[in-house]
Design a protein around this motif. Sequence first.
Motif, mmCIF file in Angstrom:
data_model
loop_
_atom_site.group_PDB
_atom_site.id
_atom_site.type_symbol
_atom_site.label_atom_id
_atom_site.label_comp_id
_atom_site.label_asym_id
_atom_site.label_seq_id
_atom_site.Cartn_x
_atom_site.Cartn_y
_atom_site.Cartn_z
ATOM 1 N N ALA A 145 40.758 38.883 52.418
ATOM 2 C CA ALA A 145 41.095 40.266 52.090
ATOM 3 C C ALA A 145 42.536 40.595 50.834
ATOM 4 O O ALA A 145 43.490 40.016 51.461
ATOM 5 C CB ALA A 145 41.924 41.855 53.092
ATOM 6 N N GLY A 146 41.508 41.153 50.143
ATOM 7 C CA GLY A 146 43.229 41.193 48.651
ATOM 8 C C GLY A 146 43.004 39.694 48.117
ATOM 9 O O GLY A 146 43.847 40.214 46.755
ATOM 10 N N ARG A 147 42.261 38.657 48.417
ATOM 11 C CA ARG A 147 42.545 37.818 47.552
ATOM 12 C C ARG A 147 41.053 37.401 46.280
ATOM 13 O O ARG A 147 41.378 35.777 46.314
ATOM 14 C CB ARG A 147 43.317 36.628 48.565
ATOM 15 C CG ARG A 147 44.468 36.591 48.995
ATOM 16 C CD ARG A 147 45.076 35.566 49.900
ATOM 17 N NE ARG A 147 44.740 35.229 50.691
ATOM 18 C CZ ARG A 147 45.079 34.136 51.840
ATOM 19 N NH1 ARG A 147 45.456 33.754 51.884
ATOM 20 N NH2 ARG A 147 44.194 34.304 53.037
ATOM 21 N N ASP A 148 39.892 37.829 47.255
ATOM 22 C CA ASP A 148 38.648 37.145 46.201
ATOM 23 C C ASP A 148 38.540 38.192 45.254
ATOM 24 O O ASP A 148 39.045 38.565 44.870
ATOM 25 C CB ASP A 148 37.801 37.932 47.685
ATOM 26 C CG ASP A 148 37.064 37.925 47.184
ATOM 27 O OD1 ASP A 148 36.072 37.560 45.724
ATOM 28 O OD2 ASP A 148 35.450 37.565 48.046
ATOM 29 N N CYS A 149 38.118 36.818 44.369
ATOM 30 C CA CYS A 149 38.155 36.317 42.620
ATOM 31 C C CYS A 149 37.277 38.099 42.810
ATOM 32 O O CYS A 149 37.152 38.073 41.162
ATOM 33 C CB CYS A 149 38.131 35.231 42.525
ATOM 34 S SG CYS A 149 39.288 34.150 42.418
ATOM 35 N N LEU A 150 35.814 37.836 43.283
ATOM 36 C CA LEU A 150 34.902 38.875 42.775
ATOM 37 C C LEU A 150 35.658 40.230 42.779
ATOM 38 O O LEU A 150 35.696 40.826 41.505
ATOM 39 C CB LEU A 150 33.887 38.403 43.841
ATOM 40 C CG LEU A 150 32.911 37.469 44.207
ATOM 41 C CD1 LEU A 150 32.340 37.825 44.961
ATOM 42 C CD2 LEU A 150 32.658 36.987 42.696
ATOM 43 N N TYR A 208 39.755 27.607 47.303
ATOM 44 C CA TYR A 208 39.229 28.333 49.157
ATOM 45 C C TYR A 208 40.766 27.884 49.127
ATOM 46 O O TYR A 208 41.316 27.198 49.231
ATOM 47 C CB TYR A 208 38.609 27.080 49.690
ATOM 48 C CG TYR A 208 37.212 27.107 48.733
ATOM 49 C CD1 TYR A 208 36.344 27.433 48.799
ATOM 50 C CD2 TYR A 208 36.773 25.648 48.251
ATOM 51 C CE1 TYR A 208 35.028 27.583 48.103
ATOM 52 C CE2 TYR A 208 35.536 25.400 48.046
ATOM 53 C CZ TYR A 208 34.588 26.085 47.568
ATOM 54 O OH TYR A 208 33.684 26.058 47.124
ATOM 55 N N GLU A 209 40.446 28.900 50.060
ATOM 56 C CA GLU A 209 41.752 29.368 50.852
ATOM 57 C C GLU A 209 42.002 28.324 51.808
ATOM 58 O O GLU A 209 41.229 27.397 52.769
ATOM 59 C CB GLU A 209 41.642 30.588 52.390
ATOM 60 C CG GLU A 209 41.290 31.956 51.733
ATOM 61 C CD GLU A 209 40.997 32.981 52.155
ATOM 62 O OE1 GLU A 209 40.136 32.455 53.519
ATOM 63 O OE2 GLU A 209 41.311 34.394 52.284
ATOM 64 N N SER A 247 49.010 37.089 34.573
ATOM 65 C CA SER A 247 49.959 38.422 35.181
ATOM 66 C C SER A 247 48.625 39.240 35.422
ATOM 67 O O SER A 247 49.499 40.982 36.537
ATOM 68 C CB SER A 247 50.582 38.997 34.153
ATOM 69 O OG SER A 247 49.968 39.364 32.929
ATOM 70 N N SER A 248 47.683 39.648 36.082
ATOM 71 C CA SER A 248 46.453 40.353 35.877
ATOM 72 C C SER A 248 46.293 39.934 38.207
ATOM 73 O O SER A 248 46.903 38.719 38.218
ATOM 74 C CB SER A 248 45.425 40.143 35.695
ATOM 75 O OG SER A 248 44.413 38.750 35.908
ATOM 76 N N PRO A 249 45.004 40.532 38.527
ATOM 77 C CA PRO A 249 44.602 40.249 39.465
ATOM 78 C C PRO A 249 44.386 39.636 40.171
ATOM 79 O O PRO A 249 44.110 39.299 41.196
ATOM 80 C CB PRO A 249 44.129 42.059 40.033
ATOM 81 C CG PRO A 249 43.993 43.578 39.132
ATOM 82 C CD PRO A 249 45.326 42.655 37.698
ATOM 83 N N LEU A 250 43.902 38.454 38.864
ATOM 84 C CA LEU A 250 42.792 37.910 38.461
ATOM 85 C C LEU A 250 43.588 36.269 39.382
ATOM 86 O O LEU A 250 43.353 35.087 40.310
ATOM 87 C CB LEU A 250 41.634 37.371 37.759
ATOM 88 C CG LEU A 250 41.054 38.204 37.091
ATOM 89 C CD1 LEU A 250 40.373 37.915 35.973
ATOM 90 C CD2 LEU A 250 39.754 38.368 37.996
ATOM 91 N N HIS A 251 45.253 36.114 38.728
ATOM 92 C CA HIS A 251 46.071 35.602 38.951
ATOM 93 C C HIS A 251 46.330 35.359 40.935
ATOM 94 O O HIS A 251 46.221 36.261 41.721
ATOM 95 C CB HIS A 251 47.128 35.520 38.666
ATOM 96 C CG HIS A 251 47.609 34.645 38.850
ATOM 97 N ND1 HIS A 251 47.711 33.491 38.524
ATOM 98 C CD2 HIS A 251 49.507 34.041 39.205
ATOM 99 C CE1 HIS A 251 48.596 32.317 38.494
ATOM 100 N NE2 HIS A 251 49.698 32.869 39.737
ATOM 101 N N GLY A 252 45.913 34.258 40.677
ATOM 102 C CA GLY A 252 46.175 33.665 42.826
ATOM 103 C C GLY A 252 45.036 33.895 43.840
ATOM 104 O O GLY A 252 45.073 33.524 44.855
ATOM 105 N N CYS A 253 43.872 34.608 42.606
ATOM 106 C CA CYS A 253 42.659 34.786 44.054
ATOM 107 C C CYS A 253 41.834 33.512 43.628
ATOM 108 O O CYS A 253 42.311 33.079 43.739
ATOM 109 C CB CYS A 253 41.728 35.552 43.156
ATOM 110 S SG CYS A 253 40.818 34.701 41.325
ATOM 111 N N GLN A 254 41.350 33.734 45.362
ATOM 112 C CA GLN A 254 40.035 32.728 45.270
ATOM 113 C C GLN A 254 39.089 33.101 46.069
ATOM 114 O O GLN A 254 38.911 33.759 46.346
ATOM 115 C CB GLN A 254 41.459 32.453 47.409
ATOM 116 C CG GLN A 254 43.104 31.611 47.340
ATOM 117 C CD GLN A 254 43.238 31.315 47.783
ATOM 118 O OE1 GLN A 254 43.888 32.294 49.057
ATOM 119 N NE2 GLN A 254 44.180 30.019 48.698
#
Length: 361
Positions: free
Chosen positions: A18-23, A112-113, A71-78
């Motif tokens: 939750a909160g880290r999904d690239c989609l 992947y996580e 620097s957007s929500p995309l950074h660090g997504c998995q």
Amino acid sequence: IQSLQLVLFKLAQVLLSAGRDCLIAGDTCSSDETCSPRLRTLRQCVAGNGSMKLGPGARSQCANAVSALLSSPLHGCQCRRGMKREKNCLSIYWSLHQSGMHGLNLVENYPYEAIEKGYDFVRLASITAAELISIYNVDDVCQKLRTEYVSTCIKPSTKSGLCNRSRCNKALRRFFDRVPPEYTHELLFCPCSDMACSERRRQTIVPSCSYEGEDKPSCLSQMRICKADYVCRSRLAQFQYDCQPEEQSATGCKQGNYAACLIAYTGLIGSPITPNYVDNSTSSVSPWCSCSASGNLRDQCTEFLNYFTDNPCLSESKLLYCTSSESDVINAGKVTLEMTLWLLLVNIMHRCIGQLFKNNR
């Protein structure tokens, strides 16, 4: 009980992501008037004719888009292995990490996580290879997916008389992605003391369809095919990261995580570089490829192949799993199933609460 374990396994996957999904991050970006045009530019950059659409200065536009999106929500997504729309999720990740895979010396992380240390080796009971089939028959989900891949991989084509390798590989990926490692690892890494057992273990992935061929292709050509596919590229990145050997390490693994190494290994099954046991007399594994015709790139080819054939991290991971069946797991079996499931739920909730606090900072 087995069905409950599967439910908890899937629940853990969903909650911990939750909160880290690239989609999800991609959807958030698309709805933002500042982020959306940069994401649109990035998608044009990674498309085959992206430069033509963008015109002169395309490289600069692409670099600026990536820099802004970091620097957007995309950074660090998995992404999650085996998730719905996995390719879409991975395409977003790799769009932001175009430099994430140069050559074979992969040191960066993967989409992947991460797998926590010790996740896989405390199983509920000691299970032998001979007892495994009865366990699979108890659980409907495991039985269904197991039957699906076996029947798909042995079914001959009406035209050629040969199996459909692409369908076989897809069914194998479904099985290893959706069934918890407590079950799949027993099939692939169960200890064997005779050749009959070793041959059953080797036949787990129906190698006549999913693995072997008339001639061994070049490992470098298989690597190129793998890198062109988001899923295979991601699975390889995970394997090379989690199974990266380290001579100075007491475990033989740079990351020191045996469980993560084995999970990463199973992630390659059903890909262009599917690994398997090379025979029924040893525990040696390798993809179905060769470096004999690699020419000036022989060192690069050998480096890739050695990740399977001469990797102390992978060897120790398999060995520890096998020996734990006879020692550590016997002791672990003394822990009641109810306590194990309770601890799992507590761990899930603890990590979810921590993630919510992190996201709200």
